[in-house]
Enzyme design. Structure first.
Site, PDB file in Angstrom:
ATOM      1  N   SER A  61       0.806  -1.220   0.000  1.00  0.00           N
ATOM      2  CA  SER A  61       0.000   0.000   0.000  1.00  0.00           C
ATOM      3  C   SER A  61       0.841   1.273   0.000  1.00  0.00           C
ATOM      4  CB  SER A  61      -0.950   0.020   1.202  1.00  0.00           C
ATOM      5  OG  SER A  61      -0.229   0.155   2.416  1.00  0.00           O
ATOM      6  N   LYS A 102       0.839   4.690   6.690  1.00  0.00           N
ATOM      7  CA  LYS A 102       0.244   5.528   5.647  1.00  0.00           C
ATOM      8  C   LYS A 102       0.893   6.909   5.681  1.00  0.00           C
ATOM      9  CE  LYS A 102      -2.852   2.303   4.789  1.00  0.00           C
ATOM     10  NZ  LYS A 102      -2.728   1.440   3.592  1.00  0.00           N
TER      11      LYS A 102
END
Length: 256
Positions: A61, A102
């Site tokens: 990701s 993230k």
């Protein structure tokens, strides 16, 4: 000829059978170097262990910035110190029970949306994101403008098409945002493979100051300097002894 033999010795050698392991000053300096080196070497490791935490990123990701299976070092920080562009480690039980990695793209009070001209927009400004994979504009998931509540963060993965991030949690009660208090650390570097320090997210500079890198370079420098001093100091005795032996041999060769 005379029956007497003449013996020549190298000045300061102490005779043919004498081998000196360096001067007293040299020995003291080598001991000091070893002691200082141990302080730097061990101190660097202790400092690093206190300031940083290692994590393994299990998914893609955050590719290409961080790939699946990569090991990172993340500086322990307070969530209040996090700024736009930071790559952070956090835990939000509405997303997952495991820590996640993230990138912070908006903070409390910001208005964030995607995509205008194929770019993320924060407070009406298009953000240049060179860390995204190439040719991802067509794959960017559009989402309407979100106003980030105070004390919360809006986070996206660098691999936008395959990241379960704030854009995938817009229907949650918090509108996809995460509390600053959920942040555990800020990623400084990828250490396996050895990709080094993360690049500065310069695209966010137009919105405010960026976070300064952690002390990782200083920590590594202290460890390397300590190792050099220890090895150099420890090598002095054998090298001095070898040099003394060479001088003694040269003196013996002068016996007639």
């Amino acid at each position: 000829m005379s029956g007497q033999s003449t013996t020549r010795t190298v000045p300061g050698s102490g005779g043919p059978g004498s081998v000196r392991a360096g001067s007293r000053t040299g020995q003291r300096l080598s001991g000091l170097a070893v002691a200082l080196g141990m302080v730097l070497f061990l101190g660097g490791f202790v400092w690093g262990a206190v300031v940083y935490r290692p994590y393994t990123v299990p998914t893609t990701s955050m590719a290409p910035t961080i790939g699946a299976g990569h090991r990172v070092l993340a500086e322990r920080v307070d969530g209040g110190d996090v700024r736009r562009g930071d790559v952070v480690v956090f835990t939000d039980t509405t997303w997952s029970n495991a820590p996640m990695v993230k990138r912070v793209v908006a903070v409390g009070g910001d208005k964030v949306s995607c995509c205008q001209d194929g770019r993320l927009t924060v407070n009406g400004k298009e953000i240049d994101e060179p860390y995204l994979p190439e040719d991802t504009v067509a794959e960017l998931a559009a989402f309407p403008e979100v106003t980030v509540p105070k004390g919360r963060l809006f986070l996206l993965g660098d691999e936008r098409s395959g990241s379960i991030d704030s854009s995938a949690h817009l229907t949650d009660a918090a509108g996809g945002t995460v509390s600053r208090g959920a942040v555990q650390a800020r990623v400084d570097a990828v250490v396996w493979p050895m990709d080094g320090m993360l690049k500065t997210p310069t695209g966010f500079e137009q919105l405010g100051a960026l976070s300064s890198p952690g002390p990782l370079r200083t920590v590594v420098g202290a460890v390397i300097a300590g190792a050099v001093l220890v090895l150099g100091g420890a090598a002095y005795g054998p090298l001095a002894k070898r040099a003394g032996a060479s001088r003694a041999n040269a003196g013996t060769a002068g016996v007639r």
